[in-house]
Design an enzyme around this catalytic site. Structure first.
Site, PDB file in Angstrom:
ATOM      1  N   ASP A 154       0.994  -1.314  -0.498  1.00 49.88           N
ATOM      2  CA  ASP A 154      -0.121   0.156   0.022  1.00 49.88           C
ATOM      3  C   ASP A 154       0.985   1.115   0.043  1.00 49.88           C
ATOM      4  O   ASP A 154       1.910   1.131   0.929  1.00 49.88           O
ATOM      5  CB  ASP A 154      -1.180  -0.081   1.229  1.00 49.88           C
ATOM      6  CG  ASP A 154      -1.374   1.132   1.228  1.00 49.88           C
ATOM      7  OD1 ASP A 154      -2.681   0.755   0.940  1.00 49.88           O
ATOM      8  OD2 ASP A 154      -1.559   2.277   1.179  1.00 49.88           O
ATOM      9  N   ILE A 155       0.627   2.103  -0.912  1.00 49.23           N
ATOM     10  CA  ILE A 155       1.292   3.419  -1.272  1.00 49.23           C
ATOM     11  C   ILE A 155       1.602   4.279   0.069  1.00 49.23           C
ATOM     12  O   ILE A 155      -0.153   4.945   0.700  1.00 49.23           O
ATOM     13  CB  ILE A 155       1.225   3.865  -2.143  1.00 49.23           C
ATOM     14  CG1 ILE A 155       2.134   3.362  -3.337  1.00 49.23           C
ATOM     15  CG2 ILE A 155       1.827   5.775  -2.695  1.00 49.23           C
ATOM     16  CD1 ILE A 155       1.402   3.653  -4.822  1.00 49.23           C
ATOM     17  N   GLU A 200      -4.212   2.573  -4.415  1.00 49.64           N
ATOM     18  CA  GLU A 200      -3.555   2.128  -4.363  1.00 49.64           C
ATOM     19  C   GLU A 200      -3.064   1.360  -3.612  1.00 49.64           C
ATOM     20  O   GLU A 200      -1.807   0.856  -2.814  1.00 49.64           O
ATOM     21  CB  GLU A 200      -2.568   3.635  -3.011  1.00 49.64           C
ATOM     22  CG  GLU A 200      -3.069   3.668  -2.144  1.00 49.64           C
ATOM     23  CD  GLU A 200      -4.563   4.513  -1.854  1.00 49.64           C
ATOM     24  OE1 GLU A 200      -4.239   4.343  -0.498  1.00 49.64           O
ATOM     25  OE2 GLU A 200      -5.339   4.628  -2.181  1.00 49.64           O
TER      26      GLU A 200
END
Length: 288
Positions: A154-155, A200
């Site tokens: 996950d960004i 994301e």
């Protein structure tokens, strides 16, 4: 375009019938032409990206047939020669337009198929393909007792990136992060597959890699993203990743079993400061 092509095909066919007559011979030749077109439709799957060569080949064959027929008949009458030329031009035009119709239809099918299985922005496989592929890999791991790992990425602070730099910048970050993860994972395991499963969020499936190997992959991906220095219009956008890892155990019966463990570990990475990798509740800082 389709209707125009069909109209031209119809006109060429009518001209050919007028040249050869409407008798048995005309219908026979027309039938042969239609059979050829139907044959082309059966091989439509091989036409993608090859129409130039197919057009060249068909034109060459048509010219060859014309000259063989010309000399075989011993044609000397200029009117007969003209009739033959017109007939073969009509036949060639019909075949060419038939190819064009088939190719256009095949192109559309390729685009629709890709859109159904790939993310339009990053080019990665999508959620649907993740579930199908991962289910198959889990079945193989259970049958052969081979390792199988899942990394959920996950960004970090992706919403802030969109808010401060704009959605175009956010899109560029998604593309570059996906490229980094894909390149690194392939260097460890050529059979790895990366999927975009959310805004994301990315899932990386690693067949034949155990938990320790998956840990190295995740740490390397987080480190490379952190040091990448993604540039957007001259501005450097700081980007980091968080990751959670799970690996196949004998108690896993469905892909959701592995995903829930990976997602729980991802949550711990976020909760404990981000830019971290968590395995079985143990969290490591990516840059250390």
């Amino acid at each position: 375009d389709y209707w125009q092509d069909l109209l031209v095909v119809g006109l060429l066919t009518a001209i050919r019938l007028l040249m050869v007559g409407i008798g048995d011979s005309g219908f026979l030749q027309l039938g042969i032409g239609l059979a050829f077109v139907l044959g082309l439709m059966l091989i439509r799957a091989v036409l993608t990206q090859k129409t130039v060569w197919l057009d060249f080949g068909i034109q060459s064959v048509a010219i060859l047939i014309f000259w063989v027929t010309f000399f075989a008949l011993g044609v000397v009458n200029i009117v007969t020669v003209f009739q033959l030329v017109v007939q073969y031009i009509c036949l060639l035009g019909t075949f060419y337009l038939a190819l064009k119709l088939i190719y256009q239809d095949n192109e559309l099918m390729v685009v629709l198929s890709r859109n159904a299985s790939h993310d339009y922005l990053t080019g990665l496989l999508n959620q649907r393909m993740y579930e199908a592929d991962f289910r198959q890999q889990l079945a193989v791991a259970k049958q052969k007792a081979t390792p199988l790992s899942l990394i959920a990425f996950d960004i970090d602070y992706f919403k802030d990136i969109n808010d401060h730099h704009g959605h175009d910048a956010g899109n560029q970050v998604l593309v570059e992060v996906a490229t980094i993860i894909k390149q690194i994972s392939r260097s460890y395991q050529s059979g790895s597959r990366l999927y975009r499963v959310g805004g994301e969020e990315f899932n990386l499936v690693l067949p034949n890699l155990d938990q320790k190997s998956a840990e190295r992959v995740a740490l390397r991906c987080c480190q490379m993203v952190s040091h990448s220095g993604i540039q957007y219009h001259g501005a450097k956008i700081p980007v980091t990743l968080s990751a959670g890892i799970s690996d196949f155990t004998k108690g896993d019966t469905q892909i959701i079993d592995l995903y829930l463990r990976a997602d729980r570990n991802l949550y711990l990475s976020k909760q404990r400061g981000r830019n971290r990798v968590t395995v079985n509740g143990t969290t490591m800082v990516a840059d250390q």
